[in-house]
Scaffold this motif. Structure first.
Motif, PDB file in Angstrom:
ATOM      1  N   CYS A 100       0.821  -1.217   0.000  1.00  0.00           N
ATOM      2  CA  CYS A 100       0.000   0.000   0.000  1.00  0.00           C
ATOM      3  C   CYS A 100       0.853   1.264   0.000  1.00  0.00           C
ATOM      4  N   CYS A 109       2.317   3.641  -2.856  1.00  0.00           N
ATOM      5  CA  CYS A 109       1.474   4.694  -3.433  1.00  0.00           C
ATOM      6  C   CYS A 109       0.886   5.573  -2.334  1.00  0.00           C
ATOM      7  N   HIS A 110       0.293   4.905  -1.298  1.00  0.00           N
ATOM      8  CA  HIS A 110      -0.418   5.662  -0.274  1.00  0.00           C
ATOM      9  C   HIS A 110       0.521   6.191   0.808  1.00  0.00           C
ATOM     10  N   MET A 112      -7.889  -2.729  -4.740  1.00  0.00           N
ATOM     11  CA  MET A 112      -6.603  -2.375  -4.163  1.00  0.00           C
ATOM     12  C   MET A 112      -5.863  -3.646  -3.763  1.00  0.00           C
TER      13      MET A 112
END
Ligand code: HEC
Length: 401
Positions: free
Chosen positions: A333, A336-337, A377
């Motif tokens: 994750c 990107c996040h 996701m």
């Protein structure tokens, strides 16, 4: 300046432009339908000039007088306004956006490797060819006797679009498939203007100029095309917004969800069309709303999002260290996040969401669960998350409740 940053600006510009053009197109289309349905019989002196419909309106500090001629005016006006660039610009900017988001970012937004691991050129080819086939089928259908029966035409068209949605959801990611359906509907709508409505108007204007009676056939066909466009407006706006709602395109039955929402919203549009003709049938809106609520109810995810995992599994999970979950999030994750993502695709946290550890996740567990359960996701599963890792994170979240 990174490429990702530049792409963000390009996407912002074209998305903005696309929405503005779309507002102008649909706004003009709604306005003319309203106009047509509110024309009243003119006084005799106007009738003598060939006017068949009369309308007065007040707006922006002035009176407007609108006259619709039975055929054409006695003399061709110096400037005659055509309404076509709203449609063409909406389509063109839409296609640019499609390229920027779904073709340049095909591996993230269009391809779902768990369905088919298409290469980017293959995915683009399938997308473009399927749009061309879809348009050809629609144009073919218009040339069959079916065009004389509006209702059956509508039903057949709906069935074909539903089939298209089903095929696209089997080939591509849910989000990419929804946009394919939106692109096909948008292409049909723009083609209706380009291939049908504008040529018919040209013929009409030419005939009037030559002092002849215009042939009614092209005008009838144009009317059918514009009726289709009218019923497409609400569904296509839903598709434009749908990428904010993974619960729709990420659903197991996403193609059926799309078909249902399109049918319900086209039916709601019917209320306004009847209303403009003086037939007020509020039952239609009530039925549409009830149907939408019913759909929301049917689509609801199993409440296992809330219910805890089995005791056995909970015991297993309690043996798992939070740091193990954190390291999964880090790999799958946080690329990107994160406030400054390490992924070259993003210049800032996508959707403004940061998921670097379990604390971040537990701020909005429902959204995370929806996005992960639907395989949306990690985006395009670009990090190659295994199904064990996915289940572990999902169960761990469930066990926290
Ligand atoms: C390759 C980049 C990438 C990775 C890896 C990634 N995401 Fe995302 N995520 C995005 C993008 C881009 C969006 C915004 C999508 C959009 O435009 O709707 C997003 C949106 C989201 C959303 C919001 C969806 C919504 O609208 O409700 C959630 C929740 C989310 N991601 C969770 C996660 C989780 C959890 C992980 C790890 C398991 C993850 N993401 C991994 C790129 C990524």
């Amino acid at each position: 300046m990174t490429m990702a940053y530049l792409m963000d600006w390009l996407q912002l510009f074209f998305r903005w432009f696309h929405v503005i053009a779309g507002v102008a197109w649909i706004g003009a289309s709604f306005y003319f339908i309203w106009l047509d349905n509110n024309l009243r019989e003119p006084p005799q002196w106007k009738k003598d000039k060939g006017i068949k419909g009369d309308l007065w309106a007040v707006h922006g500090g002035g009176y407007y007088e609108v006259a619709k001629y039975q055929l054409g005016p006695e003399e061709q006006p110096e400037t005659l306004h055509w309404f076509k660039w709203e449609a063409y610009t909406t389509w063109l900017t839409g296609m640019v956006l499609m390229v920027l988001i779904y073709y340049v970012g095909a591996q993230a937004y269009l391809v779902d490797a768990s369905k088919f691991a298409f290469s980017t050129p293959h995915a683009i080819l399938i997308s473009v060819v399927s749009l061309a086939i879809g348009l050809a089928i629609y144009e073919g259908l218009l040339r069959t006797p079916l065009r004389r029966n509006g209702m059956w035409f509508g039903i057949v068209l709906f069935a074909i679009l539903t089939l298209y949605a089903w095929v696209m959801t089997s080939l591509f990611s849910g989000r990419g498939a929804y946009m394919q359906v939106g692109a096909l509907i948008g292409t049909i709508m723009a083609a209706n203007v380009f291939l049908g409505i504008i040529p018919a108007q040209r013929k009409m204007v030419a005939a009037v100029q030559a002092g002849e009676t215009p042939d009614p056939a092209p005008a009838l066909m144009a009317k059918l095309r514009s009726t289709h466009n009218n019923y497409f407006t609400l569904p296509i706006i839903f598709i434009m917004l749908s990428n904010h709602y993974p619960m729709t395109y990420g659903h197991e039955w996403n193609w059926a969800v799309l078909a249902a929402i399109c049918a319900i919203s086209a039916y709601a549009r019917h209320y306004f069309n009847l209303k403009h003709q003086g037939k007020v049938q509020p039952a239609i809106l009530v039925i549409a709303l009830v149907a939408l609520a019913g759909l929301a109810f049917l689509m609801a995810p199993p409440s296992s999002t809330q219910t805890a995992v089995s005791e056995e599994r909970a015991a297993e999970l309690s043996a798992i260290n939070v740091s193990q979950i954190n390291s999964i999030l880090e790999v799958h994750c946080a690329g990107c996040h994160a406030a400054s993502p390490s992924s070259p695709m993003f210049s800032s946290a996508p959707a403004g969401l940061i998921f670097e550890n379990t604390d971040d996740v537990m701020v909005m567990p429902d959204r995370v669960v929806t996005s992960m359960r639907s395989n949306y996701m990690p985006l395009g599963n670009m990090t190659g998350m295994s199904s064990d890792e996915r289940t572990l994170v999902l169960d761990w979240i469930a066990a926290q409740r």
